[in-house]
Design a protein around this motif. Structure first.
Motif, PDB file in Angstrom:
ATOM      1  N   ILE A 209      -6.496   2.400   2.512  1.00  0.00           N
ATOM      2  CA  ILE A 209      -7.490   3.252   1.856  1.00  0.00           C
ATOM      3  C   ILE A 209      -7.002   3.658   0.463  1.00  0.00           C
ATOM      4  CG2 ILE A 209      -8.710   5.455   2.000  1.00  0.00           C
ATOM      5  CD1 ILE A 209      -8.602   5.117   5.073  1.00  0.00           C
ATOM      6  N   ARG A 210      -5.703   3.914   0.330  1.00  0.00           N
ATOM      7  CA  ARG A 210      -5.158   4.215  -1.003  1.00  0.00           C
ATOM      8  C   ARG A 210      -5.368   3.032  -1.947  1.00  0.00           C
ATOM      9  NH1 ARG A 210      -0.739   6.151   2.161  1.00  0.00           N
ATOM     10  NH2 ARG A 210      -0.672   8.433   2.217  1.00  0.00           N
ATOM     11  N   ASP A 211      -5.177   1.819  -1.433  1.00  0.00           N
ATOM     12  CA  ASP A 211      -5.373   0.626  -2.266  1.00  0.00           C
ATOM     13  C   ASP A 211      -6.832   0.509  -2.705  1.00  0.00           C
ATOM     14  OD1 ASP A 211      -2.714   0.001  -1.985  1.00  0.00           O
ATOM     15  OD2 ASP A 211      -3.027  -1.492  -0.406  1.00  0.00           O
TER      16      ASP A 211
ATOM     17  N   LEU B 149      -8.561 -10.698   3.988  1.00  0.00           N
ATOM     18  CA  LEU B 149      -7.504 -10.552   4.984  1.00  0.00           C
ATOM     19  C   LEU B 149      -6.137 -10.743   4.355  1.00  0.00           C
ATOM     20  CD1 LEU B 149      -9.107 -12.422   8.016  1.00  0.00           C
ATOM     21  CD2 LEU B 149      -8.528  -9.997   7.923  1.00  0.00           C
ATOM     22  N   ASP B 150      -6.037 -11.697   3.449  1.00  0.00           N
ATOM     23  CA  ASP B 150      -4.762 -11.926   2.767  1.00  0.00           C
ATOM     24  C   ASP B 150      -4.375 -10.713   1.941  1.00  0.00           C
ATOM     25  OD1 ASP B 150      -2.575 -13.765   1.899  1.00  0.00           O
ATOM     26  OD2 ASP B 150      -3.534 -13.503  -0.052  1.00  0.00           O
ATOM     27  N   ARG B 151      -5.358 -10.069   1.331  1.00  0.00           N
ATOM     28  CA  ARG B 151      -5.093  -8.905   0.486  1.00  0.00           C
ATOM     29  C   ARG B 151      -4.518  -7.748   1.283  1.00  0.00           C
ATOM     30  NH1 ARG B 151     -10.083  -6.555  -2.798  1.00  0.00           N
ATOM     31  NH2 ARG B 151     -10.169  -5.021  -1.127  1.00  0.00           N
ATOM     32  N   VAL B 152      -4.897  -7.646   2.567  1.00  0.00           N
ATOM     33  CA  VAL B 152      -4.408  -6.533   3.392  1.00  0.00           C
ATOM     34  C   VAL B 152      -3.324  -6.987   4.374  1.00  0.00           C
ATOM     35  CG1 VAL B 152      -6.593  -5.314   3.175  1.00  0.00           C
ATOM     36  CG2 VAL B 152      -6.234  -6.797   5.151  1.00  0.00           C
ATOM     37  N   GLY B 153      -2.775  -8.178   4.142  1.00  0.00           N
ATOM     38  CA  GLY B 153      -1.653  -8.650   4.944  1.00  0.00           C
ATOM     39  C   GLY B 153      -1.998  -9.098   6.345  1.00  0.00           C
ATOM     40  N   LEU B 154      -3.241  -9.556   6.550  1.00  0.00           N
ATOM     41  CA  LEU B 154      -3.663  -9.971   7.889  1.00  0.00           C
ATOM     42  C   LEU B 154      -4.182 -11.404   7.930  1.00  0.00           C
ATOM     43  CD1 LEU B 154      -5.545  -6.758   9.129  1.00  0.00           C
ATOM     44  CD2 LEU B 154      -3.308  -7.599   9.891  1.00  0.00           C
ATOM     45  N   ALA B 155      -3.850 -12.197   6.920  1.00  0.00           N
ATOM     46  CA  ALA B 155      -4.345 -13.579   6.882  1.00  0.00           C
ATOM     47  C   ALA B 155      -3.897 -14.366   8.103  1.00  0.00           C
ATOM     48  CB  ALA B 155      -3.880 -14.265   5.600  1.00  0.00           C
TER      49      ALA B 155
ATOM     50  N   ASP C 239      -2.293   5.529  17.332  1.00  0.00           N
ATOM     51  CA  ASP C 239      -0.995   6.134  17.566  1.00  0.00           C
ATOM     52  C   ASP C 239      -0.406   6.551  16.223  1.00  0.00           C
ATOM     53  OD1 ASP C 239      -1.170   5.652  20.285  1.00  0.00           O
ATOM     54  OD2 ASP C 239      -0.213   3.682  20.132  1.00  0.00           O
ATOM     55  N   PRO C 240       0.375   7.628  16.182  1.00  0.00           N
ATOM     56  CA  PRO C 240       0.884   8.138  14.901  1.00  0.00           C
ATOM     57  C   PRO C 240       1.603   7.090  14.055  1.00  0.00           C
ATOM     58  CG  PRO C 240       1.285   9.734  16.639  1.00  0.00           C
ATOM     59  CD  PRO C 240       0.746   8.504  17.312  1.00  0.00           C
ATOM     60  N   GLU C 241       2.347   6.182  14.696  1.00  0.00           N
ATOM     61  CA  GLU C 241       3.095   5.199  13.913  1.00  0.00           C
ATOM     62  C   GLU C 241       2.211   4.138  13.277  1.00  0.00           C
ATOM     63  OE1 GLU C 241       3.523   3.867  18.291  1.00  0.00           O
ATOM     64  OE2 GLU C 241       3.438   5.737  17.151  1.00  0.00           O
ATOM     65  N   LEU C 242       0.943   4.070  13.690  1.00  0.00           N
ATOM     66  CA  LEU C 242       0.023   3.069  13.140  1.00  0.00           C
ATOM     67  C   LEU C 242      -0.892   3.643  12.061  1.00  0.00           C
ATOM     68  CD1 LEU C 242      -1.071   1.295  16.463  1.00  0.00           C
ATOM     69  CD2 LEU C 242       0.728   0.605  14.867  1.00  0.00           C
ATOM     70  N   VAL C 243      -0.867   4.963  11.904  1.00  0.00           N
ATOM     71  CA  VAL C 243      -1.760   5.605  10.942  1.00  0.00           C
ATOM     72  C   VAL C 243      -1.444   5.154   9.518  1.00  0.00           C
ATOM     73  CG1 VAL C 243      -2.374   7.812   9.887  1.00  0.00           C
ATOM     74  CG2 VAL C 243      -2.252   7.607  12.387  1.00  0.00           C
ATOM     75  N   GLY C 244      -0.159   5.028   9.212  1.00  0.00           N
ATOM     76  CA  GLY C 244       0.266   4.746   7.843  1.00  0.00           C
ATOM     77  C   GLY C 244      -0.327   3.487   7.257  1.00  0.00           C
ATOM     78  N   GLU C 245      -0.431   2.420   8.056  1.00  0.00           N
ATOM     79  CA  GLU C 245      -0.924   1.162   7.501  1.00  0.00           C
ATOM     80  C   GLU C 245      -2.400   1.254   7.124  1.00  0.00           C
ATOM     81  OE1 GLU C 245      -1.625  -1.695  11.298  1.00  0.00           O
ATOM     82  OE2 GLU C 245       0.399  -0.872  11.116  1.00  0.00           O
ATOM     83  N   VAL C 246      -3.176   2.057   7.865  1.00  0.00           N
ATOM     84  CA  VAL C 246      -4.589   2.240   7.527  1.00  0.00           C
ATOM     85  C   VAL C 246      -4.717   3.113   6.280  1.00  0.00           C
ATOM     86  CG1 VAL C 246      -6.801   3.170   8.307  1.00  0.00           C
ATOM     87  CG2 VAL C 246      -5.332   1.926   9.904  1.00  0.00           C
ATOM     88  N   LEU C 247      -3.912   4.171   6.202  1.00  0.00           N
ATOM     89  CA  LEU C 247      -3.968   5.043   5.036  1.00  0.00           C
ATOM     90  C   LEU C 247      -3.547   4.299   3.770  1.00  0.00           C
ATOM     91  CD1 LEU C 247      -2.612   8.428   6.434  1.00  0.00           C
ATOM     92  CD2 LEU C 247      -4.901   7.468   6.499  1.00  0.00           C
ATOM     93  N   THR C 248      -2.579   3.405   3.893  1.00  0.00           N
ATOM     94  CA  THR C 248      -2.170   2.596   2.744  1.00  0.00           C
ATOM     95  C   THR C 248      -3.323   1.739   2.245  1.00  0.00           C
ATOM     96  OG1 THR C 248       0.149   2.535   3.431  1.00  0.00           O
ATOM     97  CG2 THR C 248      -0.593   0.782   1.957  1.00  0.00           C
TER      98      THR C 248
END
Length: 248
Positions: free
Chosen positions: A182-184, A124-130, A171-180
């Protein structure tokens, strides 16, 4: 040798409709393969068959050389090595984020609570959700819930990660954080097969794109070739419609 090998996969539903019709697919270790195609082309069914959530009518699936479609194979043991994330988050609403993530490690794999929670908190800490570990799912945004769902699969250290339209419910504005996220995972060497309608994301993150039509892989290759210079008429027709819809 490929990490995942699918040969001649066939899956039919009522009325004899073949959703998979002799499909072949190879995925190498550390490779990211994006499945694209119209609805009904077989993308989601393929992922569900690989994870043994659907029985195939014919063909074979091998992971690390093991014959997964052998009737003697234990599906639960296979799923310890394959993580799958769906369109819907499927988080238990009555459990905290931390409890959602550690439920399977504690109940199925018999890991101690302290050990399971330490790993979950690190992820969770690695993905900014700790800071969301003790929160309940209804207190999270859709993008945060989907990232938690991905973390929940990562605690089992899967050999292969399957992603089925993981941004389609956002929602479109939330897509980016999930795609980031997956890139990681790609940068860390995770082997992934993802079904997506996000053509820009497929171009950005995939090592190879497979275009499915009629339950078969019609065309495959590097993103710049399949999306930029497709050789098959059916691929060109599909991409033309995508461009007209403003999605490429």
């Amino acid at each position: 040798m490929s990490l995942l090998t699918c040969r001649g996969l066939r899956k039919t539903y009522g009325g004899g409709h073949a959703v998979l019709d002799g499909l072949d697919l190879d995925v190498s270790e550390h490779e990211v393969v994006a499945l694209i195609g119209a609805s009904g082309s077989g993308k989601s069914t393929l992922l569900r068959c690989v994870n043994l959530l659907e029985d195939i009518d014919d063909g074979t699936i091998h992971l690390d050389g093991e014959h997964l479609t052998d009737p003697k194979v234990d599906p639960d043991r296979v799923r310890q090595r394959i993580g799958m994330v769906f369109q819907s988050y499927n988080l238990f609403p009555h459990l905290s984020v931390l409890d959602n993530i550690t439920l399977a490690p504690r109940r199925v794999h018999r890991r101690g609570r302290a050990d399971a929670e330490a790993q979950a908190l690190a992820l969770l800490d690695r993905v900014g959700l700790a800071d969301k570990a003790r929160a309940f799912p209804d207190r999270l945004s859709g993008g945060q819930q989907q990232r938690v769902a991905i973390v929940r699969t990562l605690v089992n250290s899967p050999r292969l990660l399957l992603l089925d339209e993981v941004t389609s419910a956002l929602d479109p504005e939330l897509v980016g954080e999930v795609l980031t996220m997956i890139r990681d995972l790609k940068s860390e060497g995770m082997t992934m097969v993802l079904a997506t309608h996000e053509m820009g994301f497929a171009r950005d993150v995939a090592d190879r794109i497979c275009f499915l039509d009629g339950g078969r892989v019609i065309e495959q290759g590097p993103p710049e070739q399949v999306l930029g210079e497709p050789t098959e008429a059916r691929t060109r027709q599909f991409l033309h419609r995508i461009i007209e819809a403003g999605r490429l």
